[in-house]
Design an enzyme around this catalytic site. Sequence first.
Site, PDB file in Angstrom:
ATOM      1  N   GLY A 295      13.547 -22.205 -64.695  1.00  0.00           N
ATOM      2  CA  GLY A 295      13.471 -20.993 -65.517  1.00  0.00           C
ATOM      3  C   GLY A 295      13.422 -19.716 -64.691  1.00  0.00           C
TER       4      GLY A 295
ATOM      5  CG  ASN B 177      26.364 -26.530 -58.225  1.00  0.00           C
ATOM      6  OD1 ASN B 177      25.668 -26.865 -57.281  1.00  0.00           O
ATOM      7  ND2 ASN B 177      25.937 -25.721 -59.191  1.00  0.00           N
TER       8      ASN B 177
ATOM      9  N   GLY C  52      11.572 -15.698 -60.793  1.00  0.00           N
ATOM     10  CA  GLY C  52      11.581 -14.498 -59.951  1.00  0.00           C
ATOM     11  C   GLY C  52      12.355 -14.673 -58.656  1.00  0.00           C
TER      12      GLY C  52
ATOM     13  CE  LYS D 107      23.109 -24.082 -55.185  1.00  0.00           C
ATOM     14  NZ  LYS D 107      24.054 -24.729 -56.052  1.00  0.00           N
TER      15      LYS D 107
HETATM   16  N1  LIG Z   1      23.869 -30.534 -61.641  1.00  0.00           N
HETATM   17  C1  LIG Z   1      24.336 -29.330 -61.391  1.00  0.00           C
HETATM   18  O1  LIG Z   1      25.241 -29.163 -60.574  1.00  0.00           O
HETATM   19  C2  LIG Z   1      23.794 -28.154 -62.104  1.00  0.00           C
HETATM   20  C3  LIG Z   1      22.710 -28.248 -62.915  1.00  0.00           C
HETATM   21  N2  LIG Z   1      22.246 -27.172 -63.576  1.00  0.00           N
HETATM   22  C4  LIG Z   1      21.051 -27.353 -64.390  1.00  0.00           C
HETATM   23  O2  LIG Z   1      21.343 -27.009 -65.731  1.00  0.00           O
HETATM   24  C5  LIG Z   1      20.213 -26.415 -66.306  1.00  0.00           C
HETATM   25  C6  LIG Z   1      20.602 -25.079 -66.915  1.00  0.00           C
HETATM   26  O3  LIG Z   1      21.012 -24.174 -65.917  1.00  0.00           O
HETATM   27  P1  LIG Z   1      21.723 -22.795 -66.296  1.00  0.00           P
HETATM   28  O4  LIG Z   1      22.785 -23.020 -67.269  1.00  0.00           O
HETATM   29  O5  LIG Z   1      22.043 -22.155 -65.024  1.00  0.00           O
HETATM   30  O6  LIG Z   1      20.512 -22.016 -66.979  1.00  0.00           O
HETATM   31  P2  LIG Z   1      20.471 -21.067 -68.245  1.00  0.00           P
HETATM   32  O7  LIG Z   1      19.130 -20.482 -68.258  1.00  0.00           O
HETATM   33  O8  LIG Z   1      21.638 -20.173 -68.257  1.00  0.00           O
HETATM   34  O9  LIG Z   1      20.622 -22.052 -69.467  1.00  0.00           O
HETATM   35  C7  LIG Z   1      19.642 -22.948 -69.860  1.00  0.00           C
HETATM   36  C8  LIG Z   1      20.021 -23.440 -71.231  1.00  0.00           C
HETATM   37  O10 LIG Z   1      19.259 -24.593 -71.538  1.00  0.00           O
HETATM   38  C9  LIG Z   1      18.710 -24.400 -72.840  1.00  0.00           C
HETATM   39  N3  LIG Z   1      17.503 -25.190 -72.937  1.00  0.00           N
HETATM   40  C10 LIG Z   1      16.367 -25.086 -72.257  1.00  0.00           C
HETATM   41  N4  LIG Z   1      15.512 -26.038 -72.644  1.00  0.00           N
HETATM   42  C11 LIG Z   1      16.115 -26.752 -73.618  1.00  0.00           C
HETATM   43  C12 LIG Z   1      15.757 -27.850 -74.416  1.00  0.00           C
HETATM   44  N5  LIG Z   1      14.588 -28.419 -74.304  1.00  0.00           N
HETATM   45  N6  LIG Z   1      16.666 -28.314 -75.298  1.00  0.00           N
HETATM   46  C13 LIG Z   1      17.851 -27.747 -75.424  1.00  0.00           C
HETATM   47  N7  LIG Z   1      18.262 -26.694 -74.696  1.00  0.00           N
HETATM   48  C14 LIG Z   1      17.388 -26.204 -73.807  1.00  0.00           C
HETATM   49  C15 LIG Z   1      18.488 -22.929 -72.961  1.00  0.00           C
HETATM   50  O11 LIG Z   1      18.388 -22.573 -74.297  1.00  0.00           O
HETATM   51  P3  LIG Z   1      18.223 -21.033 -74.769  1.00  0.00           P
HETATM   52  O12 LIG Z   1      19.549 -20.437 -74.554  1.00  0.00           O
HETATM   53  O13 LIG Z   1      17.858 -21.135 -76.183  1.00  0.00           O
HETATM   54  O14 LIG Z   1      17.162 -20.462 -73.882  1.00  0.00           O
HETATM   55  C16 LIG Z   1      19.762 -22.420 -72.313  1.00  0.00           C
HETATM   56  O15 LIG Z   1      20.812 -22.431 -73.213  1.00  0.00           O
HETATM   57  C17 LIG Z   1      19.166 -26.319 -65.201  1.00  0.00           C
HETATM   58  O16 LIG Z   1      18.313 -27.456 -65.279  1.00  0.00           O
HETATM   59  C18 LIG Z   1      19.953 -26.429 -63.944  1.00  0.00           C
HETATM   60  O17 LIG Z   1      19.218 -27.006 -62.886  1.00  0.00           O
HETATM   61  C19 LIG Z   1      22.829 -25.944 -63.479  1.00  0.00           C
HETATM   62  C20 LIG Z   1      23.919 -25.786 -62.685  1.00  0.00           C
HETATM   63  C21 LIG Z   1      24.448 -26.881 -61.885  1.00  0.00           C
HETATM   64  C1  LIG Z   2      22.639 -27.428 -58.734  1.00  0.00           C
HETATM   65  C2  LIG Z   2      22.361 -26.100 -59.237  1.00  0.00           C
HETATM   66  O1  LIG Z   2      23.020 -25.154 -58.875  1.00  0.00           O
HETATM   67  C3  LIG Z   2      21.306 -25.924 -60.193  1.00  0.00           C
HETATM   68  O2  LIG Z   2      20.677 -26.889 -60.604  1.00  0.00           O
HETATM   69  O3  LIG Z   2      21.082 -24.771 -60.571  1.00  0.00           O
HETATM   70 MG   LIG Z   3      22.233 -23.286 -59.506  1.00  0.00          MG
END
Ligand SMILES: NC(=O)C1=CN([C@@H]2O[C@H](COP(=O)(O)OP(=O)(O)OC[C@H]3O[C@@H](n4cnc5c(N)ncnc54)[C@H](OP(=O)(O)O)[C@@H]3O)[C@@H](O)[C@H]2O)C=CC1
Ligand SMILES: CC(=O)C(=O)O
Ligand SMILES: [Mg+2]
Length: 769
Positions: free
Chosen positions: A82, A321, A85, A96
């Site tokens: 989340g 990624n 900060g 990274k």
């Molecule tokens: N494996 C990989 O390569 C990557 C993994 N990730 C992972 O994906 C996740 C999201 O990252 P990112 O898109 O950058 O972050 P964002 O903050 O942009 O998006 C998070 C999203 O998840 C939603 N969310 C949070 N908790 C829940 C829940 N319990 N049920 C349903 N939806 C939920 C949020 O909802 P709302 O909009 O309502 O707040 C929001 O839409 C992170 O855990 C990150 O680590 C990200 C990038 C790469």
């Molecule tokens: C892997 C990655 O970029 C993330 O979890 O935010």
């Molecule tokens: Mg990331």
Amino acid sequence: MNKSSNRKQDALNYHSNGRPGKIQVVPTKPTNSQRDLTLAYSPGVAEPCLRIAENVEDVYKYTAKSNLVAVISNGTAVLGLGNIGPEASKPVMEGKGLLFKIYADIDVFDLEVNTQNVDEFVNIVKALEPTFGGVNLEDISAPTCFEIERRLKAEMNIPVMHDDQHGTAIISGAALMNACEIQGKKLDKIKMVVNGAGAAAVSCTKMYLSLGVKKENVVMFDINGVLTPQRDDLDELRMQFATQRTDVTTLADAMKGADVFVGLSAGNVVTADMVVSMAKNPIIFAMANPEPEINYDVAKAARKDIIMATGRSDFPNQVNNVLGFPYIFRGALDVRATAINEEMKIAAVKAIAEMAKKPVPEAVNLAYNITNLKFGRDYIIPKPMDQRLITEVSSAVARAAIESGVARKVITDWNAYHEELLSRLGNNNKLLRDMTNKAKQEPKRIVFAEADTYKILRAAQIVKDEGVATPILLGDVERIKKIMRENELDLGDVQIIDPKLETERRQEFAEYFFKKRQRRGITLYEAEKLMTDRNYYGACMVQFGEADALISGLTKNYATTVKPALQIIGTEEGVNRVAGMYLMITEKGPVFFGDTTINVNPTAQELVDITVLMERSIAQLNIKPRIAVLSYSNFGSNEGEIPEKTREAVRILHEKYPDMIVDGEMQANFALNPRLLAENFEFSTLNGKPANTLIFPTLESGNIAYKLLQEIGGAEAVGPILLGMKKPVHVLQLGSSVREIVNMVTIAVIDAQVKCAQSADQSKKRRSK
Ligand SMILES: NC(=O)C1=CN([C@@H]2O[C@H](COP(=O)(O)OP(=O)(O)OC[C@H]3O[C@@H](n4cnc5c(N)ncnc54)[C@H](OP(=O)(O)O)[C@@H]3O)[C@@H](O)[C@H]2O)C=CC1
Ligand SMILES: CC(=O)C(=O)O
Ligand SMILES: [Mg+2]
């Protein structure tokens, strides 16, 4: 402490021990003298400044810009932790940076920016354009990340990519294509649930649509539940994924009968029951970090027919990624692309997806301590430590940039570009690669005497898959098949021969051997008995032309293995001894060592014979040998048995082989340091470049030297290459690794190519006489 708190403490120690953090700045130019500093800083530095002031493009020529990427975050969506900060995001951004460096040799400054205001963020990043060759936006939450990226792309002239959006979309897109193929699903038919509607989820889903998934088959959730047209809290971007289905309220509803679950949300939100309710052969990408939407083991236990992937490195199928951003930026920087466009992204998807279907290099199996990775449910995309990623993905991206018109630099020699990419990883084994390519041009039949061992079978599979050789396996057929089954090795219709069952063939071989050795104490009875020994049988196969080369020695000592080959095949015409040579792959290039295996204390004439054998064999690899005959003395500076015999050997070599580049006797440092040699022995015929071939005065010195270089110097040893045999026989060191066996097979194939060509030549000459 339990296992989990142990691991947490380990992670903290890892970051705090020694110099805190994970990265540092390292100078790339000499800084040893006052002069160096005068050039590096004032006054010298003014010269490149003035050149750049005259022509701004020269910034790429005189500074590190072309290889420097900014990893920028404001800490609003750090992994799945989340909005913690900017300071708290710094370990991820340093991480990274570390990955950019180790996987693609890209230098990174990580910048953690203390603002959540879009205008302010955009203005800061834009103002940094002079410093960087590219910008990787990281862990910035939706929806501001979309606006930030859109504006920066439009307003900057260097590649900008929000990794959580596009890096993730590329990798999971490739993984989805492969997972569907394995599970027998069509992209345009799959029913997909996407949990998360943020940066990563929106971009990934767009990518899946462009790969063929139908929007009406996608149901998306955010933290407030399913996205529907009735919701009044959704922006335009999310509204496009609102489902028309009216039967779905909860995640559990959506999971019933779904083919694919994509999680880019938060940890532990999916239950085993939900997995059980999915369609046949389900696919789960639980990509939230560090905790996936469902634990790997829980999901696997729920369904036998599942493909399960997470974003973590400690389970199979890491969909993360990290497989993309280093290589995408590498390709973009190398052609000085002004953007990372759709064409480049799709090229990366295809390259990654295709790579997973190719045979996995042994180094990857070793890195992950797995015996036989292959395309299937537990291996849908390549592993991050697979060094082929840099050549496959970066060149696909660079090519797409050129073809789509965003490149400011053009690559024409793709082979040279491949070499450049590999050398960035310190992988300068060009000679080994050239040798493999040479072997592949005319693969030969290699008989393995010890085929009832896992290592030999694994090596046999690799050389077969790579098209280097056609293996023939000797040993107990059932035992060999069992090892193959247990380790999931697949050698197709490979020929397996158990000499014990080949009565007729054994008889013929025994008669031949008896004729050859009857006046040297061998009886027919003994010859028949010996032919059940696979080293004798294998050597006879080579002698009779039923195989082109023999590989043995993994489980027996050298002398026991080499004896049958010497008795049955013997030495080349005009050559009265054999010798062993090592190719040492060092940081400074290849160096050949001999004799390291056979001749214990060679005389001067024997040293000459060894040198001639080595010279010829090295020349066959298209390398001009520069030979130093080594001692503890330099050109007569010491008396004694060793200086005298090595000096005499050089005298004979100069007299009989005037064209050979050889000198000595000399100490090893003079042989390898041309400046030292020129300063002290200007007359040496070796002057100019370091020696690449070292002749040791005794077996002891050669053997000790190569092992020290291997262990302390980190050199890779290829060998021992047996020289002087009439037909190719190569004897492994006891306990050789799979990689060492593969290298030996490559040598054996090249040896066989040369010897076959020579014998064809001789028969032609005989016919024309
Ligand atoms: N494996 C990989 O390569 C990557 C993994 N990730 C992972 O994906 C996740 C999201 O990252 P990112 O898109 O950058 O972050 P964002 O903050 O942009 O998006 C998070 C999203 O998840 C939603 N969310 C949070 N908790 C829940 C829940 N319990 N049920 C349903 N939806 C939920 C949020 O909802 P709302 O909009 O309502 O707040 C929001 O839409 C992170 O855990 C990150 O680590 C990200 C990038 C790469
Ligand atoms: C892997 C990655 O970029 C993330 O979890 O935010
Ligand atoms: Mg990331």
